[in-house]
Design an enzyme around this catalytic site. Structure first.
Site, PDB file in Angstrom:
ATOM      1  N   GLU A 159       0.853  -1.195   0.000  1.00  0.00           N
ATOM      2  CA  GLU A 159       0.000   0.000   0.000  1.00  0.00           C
ATOM      3  C   GLU A 159       0.889   1.245   0.000  1.00  0.00           C
ATOM      4  OE1 GLU A 159      -3.258   1.090  -0.204  1.00  0.00           O
ATOM      5  OE2 GLU A 159      -2.247   3.026   0.019  1.00  0.00           O
ATOM      6  N   HIS A 211     -25.426  -2.410  -1.324  1.00  0.00           N
ATOM      7  CA  HIS A 211     -26.524  -2.285  -2.282  1.00  0.00           C
ATOM      8  C   HIS A 211     -27.245  -3.613  -2.493  1.00  0.00           C
ATOM      9  CE1 HIS A 211     -25.723   1.827  -3.418  1.00  0.00           C
ATOM     10  NE2 HIS A 211     -24.439   1.549  -3.513  1.00  0.00           N
ATOM     11  N   ARG A 238     -14.533   8.206  -7.110  1.00  0.00           N
ATOM     12  CA  ARG A 238     -14.857   6.930  -7.759  1.00  0.00           C
ATOM     13  C   ARG A 238     -13.806   6.633  -8.830  1.00  0.00           C
ATOM     14  NH1 ARG A 238     -19.198  10.396  -7.559  1.00  0.00           N
ATOM     15  NH2 ARG A 238     -21.128   9.706  -6.531  1.00  0.00           N
ATOM     16  N   ILE A 293     -12.995  -0.799  -9.894  1.00  0.00           N
ATOM     17  CA  ILE A 293     -14.045  -1.232  -8.954  1.00  0.00           C
ATOM     18  C   ILE A 293     -14.713   0.012  -8.365  1.00  0.00           C
ATOM     19  CG2 ILE A 293     -14.598  -2.774  -7.045  1.00  0.00           C
ATOM     20  CD1 ILE A 293     -13.284  -4.281  -9.325  1.00  0.00           C
ATOM     21  N   CYS A 314     -10.047  15.554  21.940  1.00  0.00           N
ATOM     22  CA  CYS A 314      -9.183  14.358  22.037  1.00  0.00           C
ATOM     23  C   CYS A 314      -7.921  14.452  21.184  1.00  0.00           C
ATOM     24  CB  CYS A 314      -9.970  13.098  21.684  1.00  0.00           C
ATOM     25  SG  CYS A 314     -10.511  13.025  19.966  1.00  0.00           S
TER      26      CYS A 314
HETATM   27  C1  LIG Z   1     -18.388   8.674  -3.645  1.00  0.00           C
HETATM   28  C2  LIG Z   1     -18.404   7.178  -3.600  1.00  0.00           C
HETATM   29  C3  LIG Z   1     -19.527   6.493  -3.114  1.00  0.00           C
HETATM   30  C4  LIG Z   1     -19.550   5.099  -3.101  1.00  0.00           C
HETATM   31  N1  LIG Z   1     -20.588   4.461  -2.491  1.00  0.00           N
HETATM   32  C5  LIG Z   1     -20.594   3.100  -2.456  1.00  0.00           C
HETATM   33  C6  LIG Z   1     -21.618   2.406  -1.764  1.00  0.00           C
HETATM   34  O1  LIG Z   1     -22.449   2.999  -1.092  1.00  0.00           O
HETATM   35  N2  LIG Z   1     -21.644   1.061  -1.850  1.00  0.00           N
HETATM   36  C7  LIG Z   1     -20.726   0.354  -2.558  1.00  0.00           C
HETATM   37  O2  LIG Z   1     -20.845  -0.860  -2.640  1.00  0.00           O
HETATM   38  N3  LIG Z   1     -19.686   0.986  -3.156  1.00  0.00           N
HETATM   39  C8  LIG Z   1     -19.603   2.327  -3.100  1.00  0.00           C
HETATM   40  N4  LIG Z   1     -18.567   2.988  -3.685  1.00  0.00           N
HETATM   41  C9  LIG Z   1     -17.518   2.206  -4.313  1.00  0.00           C
HETATM   42  C10 LIG Z   1     -16.514   1.673  -3.305  1.00  0.00           C
HETATM   43  O3  LIG Z   1     -16.144   2.653  -2.377  1.00  0.00           O
HETATM   44  C11 LIG Z   1     -15.291   1.219  -4.085  1.00  0.00           C
HETATM   45  O4  LIG Z   1     -15.713   0.343  -5.091  1.00  0.00           O
HETATM   46  C12 LIG Z   1     -14.273   0.494  -3.215  1.00  0.00           C
HETATM   47  O5  LIG Z   1     -13.956   1.220  -2.066  1.00  0.00           O
HETATM   48  C13 LIG Z   1     -13.038   0.263  -4.071  1.00  0.00           C
HETATM   49  O6  LIG Z   1     -12.075  -0.378  -3.307  1.00  0.00           O
HETATM   50  P1  LIG Z   1     -10.637  -0.582  -3.900  1.00  0.00           P
HETATM   51  O7  LIG Z   1      -9.907  -1.395  -2.901  1.00  0.00           O
HETATM   52  O8  LIG Z   1     -10.732  -1.075  -5.289  1.00  0.00           O
HETATM   53  O9  LIG Z   1     -10.037   0.893  -4.043  1.00  0.00           O
HETATM   54  P2  LIG Z   1      -9.404   1.878  -2.959  1.00  0.00           P
HETATM   55  O10 LIG Z   1     -10.131   1.848  -1.678  1.00  0.00           O
HETATM   56  O11 LIG Z   1      -9.265   3.197  -3.631  1.00  0.00           O
HETATM   57  O12 LIG Z   1      -7.987   1.251  -2.690  1.00  0.00           O
HETATM   58  C14 LIG Z   1      -6.962   1.264  -3.629  1.00  0.00           C
HETATM   59  C15 LIG Z   1      -5.668   1.391  -2.867  1.00  0.00           C
HETATM   60  O13 LIG Z   1      -4.580   1.244  -3.754  1.00  0.00           O
HETATM   61  C16 LIG Z   1      -3.542   2.065  -3.301  1.00  0.00           C
HETATM   62  N5  LIG Z   1      -2.613   2.299  -4.411  1.00  0.00           N
HETATM   63  C17 LIG Z   1      -2.841   2.990  -5.544  1.00  0.00           C
HETATM   64  N6  LIG Z   1      -1.755   3.010  -6.311  1.00  0.00           N
HETATM   65  C18 LIG Z   1      -0.796   2.315  -5.653  1.00  0.00           C
HETATM   66  C19 LIG Z   1       0.550   2.016  -5.926  1.00  0.00           C
HETATM   67  N7  LIG Z   1       1.158   2.450  -7.045  1.00  0.00           N
HETATM   68  N8  LIG Z   1       1.257   1.291  -5.024  1.00  0.00           N
HETATM   69  C20 LIG Z   1       0.674   0.846  -3.884  1.00  0.00           C
HETATM   70  N9  LIG Z   1      -0.620   1.132  -3.569  1.00  0.00           N
HETATM   71  C21 LIG Z   1      -1.339   1.844  -4.443  1.00  0.00           C
HETATM   72  C22 LIG Z   1      -4.267   3.321  -2.868  1.00  0.00           C
HETATM   73  O14 LIG Z   1      -3.492   4.113  -2.008  1.00  0.00           O
HETATM   74  C23 LIG Z   1      -5.502   2.748  -2.214  1.00  0.00           C
HETATM   75  O15 LIG Z   1      -5.347   2.573  -0.827  1.00  0.00           O
HETATM   76  C24 LIG Z   1     -18.477   4.381  -3.648  1.00  0.00           C
HETATM   77  C25 LIG Z   1     -17.342   5.060  -4.104  1.00  0.00           C
HETATM   78  C26 LIG Z   1     -17.288   6.435  -4.029  1.00  0.00           C
HETATM   79  C27 LIG Z   1     -16.026   7.139  -4.420  1.00  0.00           C
END
Ligand SMILES: Cc1cc2nc3c(=O)[nH]c(=O)nc-3n(C[C@H](O)[C@H](O)[C@H](O)COP(=O)(O)OP(=O)(O)OC[C@H]3O[C@@H](n4cnc5c(N)ncnc54)[C@H](O)[C@@H]3O)c2cc1C
Length: 483
Positions: A32, A50, A311, A336, A443
């Site tokens: 990370e 959802h 997103r 995703i 805090c």
């Molecule tokens: C406004 C909003 C509302 C949403 N509401 C919902 C909801 O209500 N219900 C639902 O099901 N989904 C919802 N989603 C979608 C959901 O939040 C995401 O699909 C999910 O959090 C994606 O997870 P992820 O692990 O793919 O991405 P992230 O949580 O973004 O994690 C990716 C990680 O990769 C790391 N990374 C990136 N590049 C590198 C690199 N080069 N080297 C090492 N690490 C790296 C980043 O730092 C980050 O920590 C929403 C999203 C948004 C933005």
């Protein structure tokens, strides 16, 4: 150091994948780039599980949403993470909206969502008296739920680590090269070797793909702004209240959170900067105007914070799940966007299946334990439980955060458990210290002091969220001070 699998990205998707990998006799590591996990989209979203009526039938989004929704209850229980199946409603304000609800109902049925029903206004008001008198009906989905997204992410990684997986934070992957059959994963400070890679890098997953020559997709950021209200507003509605979706997303929602607050938002705006998590006056204004259309009684004088989530929108419009173009040992869990939080528990076993298909030997571990040790929550305990805990460790008798009733014992637990909290925000995500009405005014200094003491560093080296975000910049009095 040679690993079987390196997962890039510590969001909810990477977390669930690492946990799934830890069921097998494998050496796995999560990389990370930030100082903590759950700092991307998995930190700032709507937190909705959802039901699954939004996504087009036949898409990966539809499939994983419905499967993930069904898995969430068990996963949340095993990881001791708050989850509530509070149900969701999509409101109709016009005859045209009623037609949209019918389309959503049919789509949901095709996706396999159970118990969908269109309610007349009286049925809606009976369930939710605070809903606008202007509505013409609502689509009711009792399988909709709410969860704490960062606790789910942290909990999954902790459970994976308890089962032998490893984590490296502050490891920003800047390059990937081949060395025989292995990958060398490069950051500015160090390198690790892995036989397989999972790309779960959120907004930056297209950049990881390009590191192995795969330019088959790109990802762009779409901003969503929110306003969070305090607990006086948290019981205004019980279900999650949506407005009819548009081509930009699911619209502005009003929902209780698992911690008893009221969340309103998000906006939906395409931007170009993948790191721009600023809020805007125009965005927050829009959130308020549209949220009160659904629930007119929201009192926005009780807003305690505003935030933005980004997103990760893939140009294909659907989740990118599968081997990289020309590189079968790198599996993408990319693009995703929503409903990714809901889908994560179902995406994880699919990624592990794809790794197996690509040749990774999958021998189950006999001693895998799916359960995470519950995090002590003083605020939720009975008087007897509190007394017993304080007898055992008097530091649970010292309240650090008055708004949320968080004790020093909980802050210490956050610092000394895996993945460890190393900053004020990391403590906040694990304990809720600083998430109340005063937003850390009381805090904050105490958390800085405890972090400095426990990490053995000077107070002015304690950060808000890693990097250069120091909490204290200098002295105001005495030697070296301005006064
Ligand atoms: C406004 C909003 C509302 C949403 N509401 C919902 C909801 O209500 N219900 C639902 O099901 N989904 C919802 N989603 C979608 C959901 O939040 C995401 O699909 C999910 O959090 C994606 O997870 P992820 O692990 O793919 O991405 P992230 O949580 O973004 O994690 C990716 C990680 O990769 C790391 N990374 C990136 N590049 C590198 C690199 N080069 N080297 C090492 N690490 C790296 C980043 O730092 C980050 O920590 C929403 C999203 C948004 C933005």
């Amino acid at each position: 150091m040679k690993y079987d699998v390196a997962v890039i990205g510590g969001g909810v998707v990477g977390s669930m994948i690492l946990r799934e990998l830890s069921r097998y006799q494998l050496k796995s590591i999560l990389l990370e780039r930030q100082e903590d996990v759950a700092m991307g989209a998995s930190r700032a979203n709507s937190a909705i599980v959802h039901a699954g009526f939004d996504a087009k039938p036949g898409t990966k989004k539809a499939d994983f949403n419905v499967k993930g929704n069904a898995l969430m209850e068990t996963v949340a229980k095993e990881l001791s993470v708050p989850f509530c199946r509070n149900g969701s409603m999509v409101l109709a304000f016009s005859d045209e909206d009623l037609e949209t609800l019918e389309t959503l109902r049919l789509r949901g049925e095709e996706n396999g969502v159970p118990m969908l029903r269109i309610l007349c206004p009286e049925e809606v008001w009976e369930k939710e008296p605070a809903i606008s008198r202007e509505i013409k009906g609502a689509l009711w989905a009792p399988t909709g739920g709410i969860v704490c997204p960062y606790e789910l992410t942290i909990g999954g990684i902790e459970n994976a680590m308890d089962n032998g997986a490893e984590l490296k934070t502050n490891f920003c992957v800047t390059g990937i090269r081949k060395d025989g059959d292995s990958f060398v994963v490069v950051s500015p400070e160090e390198e690790i070797c892995a036989s397989y890679i999972v790309n779960a890098a959120g907004l930056f997953a297209d950049e990881i793909a390009r590191m192995v020559g795969d330019d088959s997709f790109s990802i762009s950021p779409r901003r969503g702004e929110y306003e969070l209200l305090d607990k006086t507003q948290g019981t205004l509605v019980h279900a999650t209240i949506f407005q009819p979706p548009t081509k930009m997303g699911k619209g502005i929602l009003v929902t209780p959170t698992v911690d008893g607050n009221l969340l309103t938002g998000p906006t939906s705006e395409d931007i170009s900067d993948k790191e721009d998590t600023e809020t805007t006056a125009a965005g927050l204004d829009k959130v308020q105007k549209l949220a009160v259309k659904s629930v007119p009684g929201i009192n926005y004088r009780n807003v305690i914070t505003a935030f933005t989530g980004l997103r990760a929108c893939p140009d294909s419009g659907d989740f990118v799940i599968g081997p990289a173009k020309g590189e079968p040992h790198l599996i993408h869990a990319a693009g995703i966007e929503s409903p990714g939080l809901t889908s994560a528990p179902a995406i994880a076993p699919e990624i592990v299946r794809l790794l197996g298909e690509a040749g990774l030997p999958l021998h189950p571990k006999e001693d895998f334990c799916p359960n995470r040790r519950p995090f002590p929550k003083f605020r939720e305990m009975s008087d007897e439980e509190r007394e017993a805990l304080v007898q055992q460790d008097p530091r649970f008798g010292k309240i650090v955060c008055r708004c949320e009733t968080i004790t020093e014992g909980e802050v210490l637990e956050a610092i000394h458990r895996n993945p460890p909290a190393r900053s004020v925000d990391a403590v906040k995500r694990r304990t809720r210290a600083g998430m109340g009405r005063c937003q850390g005014g009381f805090c904050g200094p105490q958390v800085v002091e405890i972090l400095a003491r426990e990490l053995g560093i000077p107070m002015d080296e304690v950060t808000k969220s890693g990097g250069k975000s120091r909490m204290l910049t200098g002295k105001t009095r005495g030697e070296g001070g301005a006064i």
